[in-house]
Write a protein that holds these residues in place. Structure first.
Motif, PDB file in Angstrom:
ATOM      1  N   GLN A 185     -25.825  55.844  26.267  1.00 41.57           N
ATOM      2  CA  GLN A 185     -24.617  55.037  26.125  1.00 41.57           C
ATOM      3  C   GLN A 185     -24.858  53.559  26.398  1.00 41.57           C
ATOM      4  O   GLN A 185     -24.043  52.728  26.033  1.00 41.57           O
ATOM      5  CB  GLN A 185     -23.517  55.559  27.042  1.00 41.57           C
ATOM      6  CG  GLN A 185     -22.950  56.857  26.507  1.00 41.57           C
ATOM      7  CD  GLN A 185     -21.513  57.003  26.923  1.00 41.57           C
ATOM      8  OE1 GLN A 185     -21.251  57.482  27.997  1.00 41.57           O
ATOM      9  NE2 GLN A 185     -20.580  56.579  26.083  1.00 41.57           N
ATOM     10  N   GLY A 231     -29.582  60.285  23.638  1.00 37.82           N
ATOM     11  CA  GLY A 231     -28.132  60.458  23.608  1.00 37.82           C
ATOM     12  C   GLY A 231     -27.416  59.418  22.778  1.00 37.82           C
ATOM     13  O   GLY A 231     -26.192  59.355  22.784  1.00 37.82           O
ATOM     14  N   THR A 233     -25.563  57.935  19.805  1.00 35.34           N
ATOM     15  CA  THR A 233     -24.829  58.528  18.688  1.00 35.34           C
ATOM     16  C   THR A 233     -24.213  57.450  17.811  1.00 35.34           C
ATOM     17  O   THR A 233     -23.297  57.724  17.057  1.00 35.34           O
ATOM     18  CB  THR A 233     -23.689  59.437  19.188  1.00 35.34           C
ATOM     19  OG1 THR A 233     -22.750  58.621  19.910  1.00 35.34           O
ATOM     20  CG2 THR A 233     -24.196  60.543  20.065  1.00 35.34           C
ATOM     21  N   ARG A 287     -27.340  69.006  19.035  1.00 33.26           N
ATOM     22  CA  ARG A 287     -27.350  67.872  18.128  1.00 33.26           C
ATOM     23  C   ARG A 287     -25.991  67.200  18.174  1.00 33.26           C
ATOM     24  O   ARG A 287     -24.967  67.848  18.043  1.00 33.26           O
ATOM     25  CB  ARG A 287     -27.696  68.309  16.723  1.00 33.26           C
ATOM     26  CG  ARG A 287     -28.084  67.160  15.822  1.00 33.26           C
ATOM     27  CD  ARG A 287     -28.971  67.598  14.694  1.00 33.26           C
ATOM     28  NE  ARG A 287     -28.300  68.589  13.872  1.00 33.26           N
ATOM     29  CZ  ARG A 287     -27.281  68.302  13.073  1.00 33.26           C
ATOM     30  NH1 ARG A 287     -26.832  67.068  12.986  1.00 33.26           N
ATOM     31  NH2 ARG A 287     -26.709  69.250  12.375  1.00 33.26           N
ATOM     32  N   ARG A 288     -26.007  65.891  18.318  1.00 34.07           N
ATOM     33  CA  ARG A 288     -24.758  65.174  18.517  1.00 34.07           C
ATOM     34  C   ARG A 288     -24.387  64.281  17.351  1.00 34.07           C
ATOM     35  O   ARG A 288     -23.377  63.586  17.405  1.00 34.07           O
ATOM     36  CB  ARG A 288     -24.877  64.307  19.767  1.00 34.07           C
ATOM     37  CG  ARG A 288     -24.831  65.129  21.015  1.00 34.07           C
ATOM     38  CD  ARG A 288     -25.326  64.325  22.187  1.00 34.07           C
ATOM     39  NE  ARG A 288     -24.701  64.774  23.409  1.00 34.07           N
ATOM     40  CZ  ARG A 288     -25.035  64.338  24.615  1.00 34.07           C
ATOM     41  NH1 ARG A 288     -25.969  63.451  24.736  1.00 34.07           N
ATOM     42  NH2 ARG A 288     -24.416  64.794  25.673  1.00 34.07           N
TER      43      ARG A 288
ATOM     44  N   PRO B 295     -22.033  67.443  13.529  1.00 35.45           N
ATOM     45  CA  PRO B 295     -22.121  68.165  14.803  1.00 35.45           C
ATOM     46  C   PRO B 295     -20.941  69.132  14.932  1.00 35.45           C
ATOM     47  O   PRO B 295     -19.844  68.828  14.457  1.00 35.45           O
ATOM     48  CB  PRO B 295     -22.033  67.049  15.842  1.00 35.45           C
ATOM     49  CG  PRO B 295     -22.504  65.818  15.125  1.00 35.45           C
ATOM     50  CD  PRO B 295     -22.074  65.983  13.705  1.00 35.45           C
ATOM     51  N   ASP B 378     -18.994  67.980  25.493  1.00 37.33           N
ATOM     52  CA  ASP B 378     -20.022  67.010  25.121  1.00 37.33           C
ATOM     53  C   ASP B 378     -19.336  65.873  24.359  1.00 37.33           C
ATOM     54  O   ASP B 378     -19.130  65.950  23.151  1.00 37.33           O
ATOM     55  CB  ASP B 378     -21.104  67.685  24.267  1.00 37.33           C
ATOM     56  CG  ASP B 378     -22.296  66.767  23.997  1.00 37.33           C
ATOM     57  OD1 ASP B 378     -22.118  65.526  24.014  1.00 37.33           O
ATOM     58  OD2 ASP B 378     -23.399  67.284  23.780  1.00 37.33           O
ATOM     59  N   LEU B 380     -20.285  62.908  23.557  1.00 37.16           N
ATOM     60  CA  LEU B 380     -21.028  62.170  22.536  1.00 37.16           C
ATOM     61  C   LEU B 380     -21.150  62.968  21.250  1.00 37.16           C
ATOM     62  O   LEU B 380     -21.098  62.418  20.157  1.00 37.16           O
ATOM     63  CB  LEU B 380     -22.405  61.775  23.066  1.00 37.16           C
ATOM     64  CG  LEU B 380     -22.331  60.718  24.164  1.00 37.16           C
ATOM     65  CD1 LEU B 380     -23.708  60.471  24.749  1.00 37.16           C
ATOM     66  CD2 LEU B 380     -21.738  59.417  23.632  1.00 37.16           C
ATOM     67  N   ALA B 381     -21.302  64.280  21.387  1.00 35.25           N
ATOM     68  CA  ALA B 381     -21.318  65.110  20.185  1.00 35.25           C
ATOM     69  C   ALA B 381     -19.956  65.045  19.500  1.00 35.25           C
ATOM     70  O   ALA B 381     -19.869  64.973  18.265  1.00 35.25           O
ATOM     71  CB  ALA B 381     -21.681  66.549  20.530  1.00 35.25           C
ATOM     72  N   LEU B 383     -17.890  62.589  19.629  1.00 36.57           N
ATOM     73  CA  LEU B 383     -17.823  61.273  18.997  1.00 36.57           C
ATOM     74  C   LEU B 383     -18.623  61.255  17.696  1.00 36.57           C
ATOM     75  O   LEU B 383     -18.187  60.729  16.674  1.00 36.57           O
ATOM     76  CB  LEU B 383     -18.364  60.223  19.966  1.00 36.57           C
ATOM     77  CG  LEU B 383     -18.422  58.788  19.459  1.00 36.57           C
ATOM     78  CD1 LEU B 383     -17.028  58.239  19.250  1.00 36.57           C
ATOM     79  CD2 LEU B 383     -19.186  57.899  20.440  1.00 36.57           C
ATOM     80  N   GLY B 384     -19.806  61.852  17.753  1.00 33.76           N
ATOM     81  CA  GLY B 384     -20.649  61.909  16.556  1.00 33.76           C
ATOM     82  C   GLY B 384     -19.948  62.641  15.431  1.00 33.76           C
ATOM     83  O   GLY B 384     -19.988  62.227  14.273  1.00 33.76           O
ATOM     84  N   GLU B 387     -17.101  60.440  14.035  1.00 38.09           N
ATOM     85  CA  GLU B 387     -17.583  59.364  13.176  1.00 38.09           C
ATOM     86  C   GLU B 387     -18.121  59.884  11.863  1.00 38.09           C
ATOM     87  O   GLU B 387     -17.975  59.250  10.827  1.00 38.09           O
ATOM     88  CB  GLU B 387     -18.672  58.573  13.893  1.00 38.09           C
ATOM     89  CG  GLU B 387     -18.094  57.596  14.872  1.00 38.09           C
ATOM     90  CD  GLU B 387     -19.010  56.403  15.052  1.00 38.09           C
ATOM     91  OE1 GLU B 387     -20.176  56.631  15.423  1.00 38.09           O
ATOM     92  OE2 GLU B 387     -18.575  55.265  14.812  1.00 38.09           O
ATOM     93  N   ARG B 393     -14.651  54.372  15.621  1.00 36.42           N
ATOM     94  CA  ARG B 393     -14.975  54.301  17.041  1.00 36.42           C
ATOM     95  C   ARG B 393     -14.297  53.083  17.639  1.00 36.42           C
ATOM     96  O   ARG B 393     -14.191  52.042  16.996  1.00 36.42           O
ATOM     97  CB  ARG B 393     -16.491  54.168  17.181  1.00 36.42           C
ATOM     98  CG  ARG B 393     -17.010  54.204  18.585  1.00 36.42           C
ATOM     99  CD  ARG B 393     -18.497  53.877  18.607  1.00 36.42           C
ATOM    100  NE  ARG B 393     -19.326  54.952  18.095  1.00 36.42           N
ATOM    101  CZ  ARG B 393     -20.501  55.301  18.655  1.00 36.42           C
ATOM    102  NH1 ARG B 393     -20.953  54.662  19.717  1.00 36.42           N
ATOM    103  NH2 ARG B 393     -21.220  56.266  18.149  1.00 36.42           N
ATOM    104  N   THR B 404     -17.473  53.651  30.704  1.00 41.94           N
ATOM    105  CA  THR B 404     -17.093  53.505  29.313  1.00 41.94           C
ATOM    106  C   THR B 404     -16.907  54.911  28.777  1.00 41.94           C
ATOM    107  O   THR B 404     -17.712  55.794  29.033  1.00 41.94           O
ATOM    108  CB  THR B 404     -18.196  52.836  28.486  1.00 41.94           C
ATOM    109  OG1 THR B 404     -19.386  53.619  28.606  1.00 41.94           O
ATOM    110  CG2 THR B 404     -18.450  51.431  28.963  1.00 41.94           C
TER     111      THR B 404
END
Lengths: 639, 639
Positions: A185, A231, A233, A287-288, B295, B378, B380-381, B383-384, B387, B393, B404
């Motif tokens: 991040q 991490g 993304t 996987r993200r 994801p 998760d 970030l996943a 978020l991925g 997106e 975002r 954050t």
């Protein structure tokens, strides 16, 4: 993953760039400050225009020579930054790239740099903006991502993060495995570029020779894997400074750029998948991000047929040449002015059908290969892959009850026809067969088809063949033509059943370049056919009255000397204009016909003992012989 | 897969449509003839403009009432076709859609139809064009894909193929399993549309209520699987006639359309993957097209916190209401004007920080929920995934050493914050805690957060939540407000730990509609909190001085009657304004506060015995009570 590209990567005006970027289906863009300075409209206009095109402005860059300065200079730098922040607000750009200081008087004190970046981040935070700090590989003090990260970590401000760039990381010999353990991040942005390994200082290499991922020699897939492992993304963005691209049409660069990112994602994905298949796979992190997953490349058996556009005037001459090469006329098309020739597994189609694709091609390019049909295991999957990589499908005119072949356009507009045992196995069904005896020539199959490309197009074609057909580039070789250098890179599959050498002339006066300029673009300049007995094939060719490309006697003196061949063999080769190469246990024999209508010629090759190359040492001889045959090069003489 | 959309699916001028389609990242477009007729430029201009935008023109449509006609009429139809072919050549459109004849005098003779289509294909072949024949589900003779295919097969002309349309196929009750065994290369194009199952004739349904794949009730994924199984590798194209979309901004429709195709691909892919995981998986045919693979959706534990934008004036009132509801003030933000309240697992954040996202939101929408933080496994996943589905975002202003959170914009501009045990577990770290006793109220967690949407936006939001968060729609219910109907569709995850009912008013005068129009767009209109003892919670609320939404006595008579509840219970419910519902063994008790500043209100719910709904039978009571509370609706009175 979200994909962006820096405007600096493209030629053209800022508006042309944005349009090209949007048309290539990028999600966002990095605005390079100069592009804005040169633009007549306001930053707000740019923001609106990008937004209308569906593009976000992800980054504003660069902000230079900020950190490690005196207190006095810091004040000025902060004032300067405020003005950029104004611009960013108008642009709607949330992030600015601060690259490490390359000035002469830069403090080496990480604490000082961290403190100064903290102050910058404080200013940015007031505006809701963010600072990304990037190590230039030629920065005065900060050259590596880990030193940059150390400073960012020490500053510890949420509006300050790291920007990673594959070029700056991979251009240095340093260990970059630490990327995978960065806190993802805190990585605010990732720029990607590849480069050839050509032993040049990073600054020059960076400014002129960066290329798209997959076009160079850097481990960009490994870099992206590390970035994902940490991490990250966010967006992946191309930042390419390249002399060819500065000259190329922006639409092509943008399209290639987007394709290169898709291909990169696929490579990372396949590596992941392979790791998961390993006997005892490491626990794979979830996987993200989305990674592109096109249909797998086809298995390729080779060329199914080669189609040559002709007209009535020249068809007879080419048919005669094919006869001399041992081809039999097998039949004619049931509804079109198309004739089929064959021997061994080789099929050549001469097409002079009016108002067809071939006839249009003929008008532009003269007698030339207008289509290559590739034998795959699954033509529709191959087509699906090609289209997912943005290749244009071609739907041509066909007659009643004729086969339709999935086809795509190569970058020069010629066709790549995709066949498989189902769709292509009976392509001869469209022909009325002459009922002649089976073809009896000594040639067995297509060994390779060599293409000449316009200057600046090599990387684009390499990417095309990699992505679309799954071919891989072999090592580049530089071949001296009498009038300039020709660079050659063969694309082939692992089984070497399909080989397509790509040749590009850096000079405008080589035979390769003349071919391109005389005939409006790229084109096949020779078709190499295999035989198991080149001597017998050469005798037959000669007996049939064909003209072989004459090879100077001096060549045979040299080759005898280099390889210690016996005199009888040398004499026989010389009498038949056969060239010779050897690598380890592998031997290569080759001969050429003279060019047909100055457009293309045939080569006959015999590979022995696993020889896997193309006789590059002989290329200068061939090119000189071609030049001699043609007489003085007028454009060269007149210069 | 290559993706296209028919221009008829969008509002606007042809140029606006093309721009919107390109900005949404489609590959190609179907030109609907009328769009061209209404356009002032030439077909060539349209071709050039589309090409500049990076769009191919894949299809020209429709050509009507061609086949099964008299010989005389055929001649006229062929002449008509030639003029369309002229247009297609100028457009660069390779294919024309011929839909089955809906005239009154149409021959029922397949041989005649085949013969006439053959002649059309012959004409097309001369131009290098192709004919796609499609069965309209209301065609006079040809209504099904298999009859259309029989005719195409009988005609047997390579320039004639089939066009499949999911709507026409799935709107009829017929068996469509035969699609999987069509020869894929004879399928020239595939159009996709969904539709609700609302018992309407196919023609009316088609003309007004088609919707994007995933927004209706048809098995479009199954249809696409069948299409892929037959070997089709071409473009998938949206052809949607929908009254809402005719009114919606073309950019939104195009963006939703593209998202819907991605989501469709993902669903097909997941089905494939699930089949491959089965104990004895059927042999899977090789995949020949790229299918989108974002994801996986996150596992969702529920709401981590809800953030309300306030100003200094109204904050006190809301804080008081929270206190009455049993919330404890837990602390204040270490650098911002932000306060944290909590009880049970519920966290509510009041944000009145100047120059922040919340303050901007407040200016536009008044006191309102500006962000919902979702607890995922998760972030970030998640978020991925968001997106990759085109969600924007958000990167907001944050202070030094603050957390954050990955955040995205909901379609109305509010935020969805994604937290997980790593990133969100310690969000309270940003707060200076008051050190008060642990919160002790009777409320345990957020049950659901209901949102009011502007008319015409429901489908768009449903798609957003499905694609981005992996929520699924529950059954739609139609709720009668005194001033019009409100349609409600709850989005939730399988575990029901996250529930978001979406409400949309077809009238402009309902409380739901007023909320939307008074406050500039969509918005949360109530927050429902769970308790294990609604009577105790209601007593506490009342004791604390809160005003409960008054429920008419008549309601209790009715509910007593319907459910046979005993008088003591009814009396107790009535005294506390508690509403009741029961389905099978499941019971649901609910009560409402009066609205806070006419913007939103709180609900307290108690679920028993697995009750899984929202008390829809009580909604009319609630809406009438809200209306009564507010007095006469002026706009209604003035009409």
């Amino acid at each position: 993953m979200r994909k962006a590209i820096a405007t600096v990567s493209l030629s053209g005006t800022l508006i042309e760039k944005l349009e090209a970027i949007a048309a290539a289906r990028f999600d966002g863009v990095e605005i390079f400050e100069n592009d804005l300075l040169f633009h007549t409209g306001s930053a707000r206009d740019v923001r609106r225009y990008a937004s209308d095109l569906g593009l976000s402005i992800d980054l504003f860059q660069p902000f230079r020579d900020f950190e490690g300065v005196s207190d006095e200079q810091l004040k000025r730098n902060l004032d300067r930054a405020e003005r950029k922040f104004d611009l960013m607000e108008e642009l709607g750009a949330p992030l600015i790239l601060v690259c490490s200081n390359v000035g002469t008087e830069v403090s080496d004190d990480d604490a000082r740099m961290a403190d100064q970046l903290y102050r910058l981040a404080e200013r940015a935070a007031k505006r809701g903006l963010k600072i990304g700090f990037e190590a230039l590989s030629w920065g005065t003090r900060v050259r590596t991502f880990d030193r940059a990260w150390g400073i960012v970590e020490r500053a510890n401000h949420p509006h300050l993060g790291l920007i990673l760039d594959s070029f700056h990381t991979l251009a240095l010999p340093d260990d970059w495995s630490g990327i995978a353990s960065l806190p993802g991040q805190r990585v605010f942005f990732v720029q990607l570029a590849d480069a050839p390994r050509i032993g040049m200082n990073p600054l020059t290499l960076s400014r002129h020779f960066r290329c798209l991922p997959g076009q160079g020699d850097l481990d960009v897939p490994g870099f992206l894997q590390a970035v994902l492992a940490c991490g990250y993304t966010g967006t992946i963005s191309l930042e390419i400074f390249n002399d060819d691209m500065r000259a190329a049409p922006p639409r092509q660069t943008a399209a290639d750029g987007h394709r290169s990112l898709l291909f990169l994602e696929e490579r990372v994905r396949r590596t992941e998948e392979a790791a998961a298949q390993a006997p005892s796979p490491a626990r794979r992190p979830r996987r993200r991000v989305e990674l592109f997953d096109p249909p797998l490349p086809p298995a390729i058996a080779g060329h199914r047929f080669i189609e040559v556009a002709v007209d009535e005037r020249c068809e007879g001459g080419l048919a005669r040449l094919l006869g001399q090469l041992g081809f039999t006329r097998l039949g004619h098309h049931r509804s079109k002015a198309v004739t089929l020739y064959g021997q061994g597994e080789i099929r050549i189609v001469l097409n002079r059908e009016p108002d067809s694709f071939a006839s249009s091609y003929f008008l532009m390019h003269g007698p030339s290969v207008c289509a290559q049909a590739i034998a795959t295991d699954d033509a529709l999957a191959a087509l699906g892959r090609a289209e997912s990589y943005g290749a244009a499908r071609f739907g041509g005119r066909i007659g009643p009850d004729e086969n339709t072949f999935p086809s795509i356009r190569a970058p020069d507009g010629s066709l790549i026809i995709l066949t498989d045992p189902q769709t292509g196995g009976d392509f001869e069904r469209d022909f009325v067969m002459d009922g002649a005896a089976e073809p009896t020539g000594l040639l067995t199959r297509v060994d390779h088809v060599a293409q000449a490309l316009p200057d600046g197009q090599l990387d684009s074609w390499v990417l095309f063949y990699r992505a679309v057909l799954g071919l891989e580039p072999e090592d580049v070789v530089v071949l001296p033509d009498p009038y300039g250098l020709v660079r050659s890179k063969a694309m082939s599959n692992a089984e070497r059943t399909l080989r397509i050498p790509l040749n590009i002339s850096e000079s405008r006066n080589t035979a390769t370049a003349r071919l391109v300029t005389n005939f409006a673009g790229a084109g096949v300049h020779h078709i190499a056919l295999s035989t198991d007995d080149i001597f017998a094939a050469a005798e037959a060719l000669k007996a049939a009255g064909a003209t072989l490309l004459p090879i100077p006697a001096n060549y045979y003196d040299d080759v005898a000397a280099r390889f210690g061949l016996d005199d009888a063999l040398i004499a026989r080769m010389q009498s038949l204009s056969i060239l010779y190469d050897r690598v380890g246990e592998g031997e290569f024999l080759q001969l050429y016909t003279t060019p047909f209508e100055e457009r293309f010629y045939f080569e006959i090759v015999q590979r022995k003992g696993g020889y896997d190359l193309y006789g590059a040492p002989n290329a200068p001889v061939r090119m000189a012989a071609l030049a001699a045959l043609r007489g003085p090069n007028l454009s060269q003489v007149l210069r």
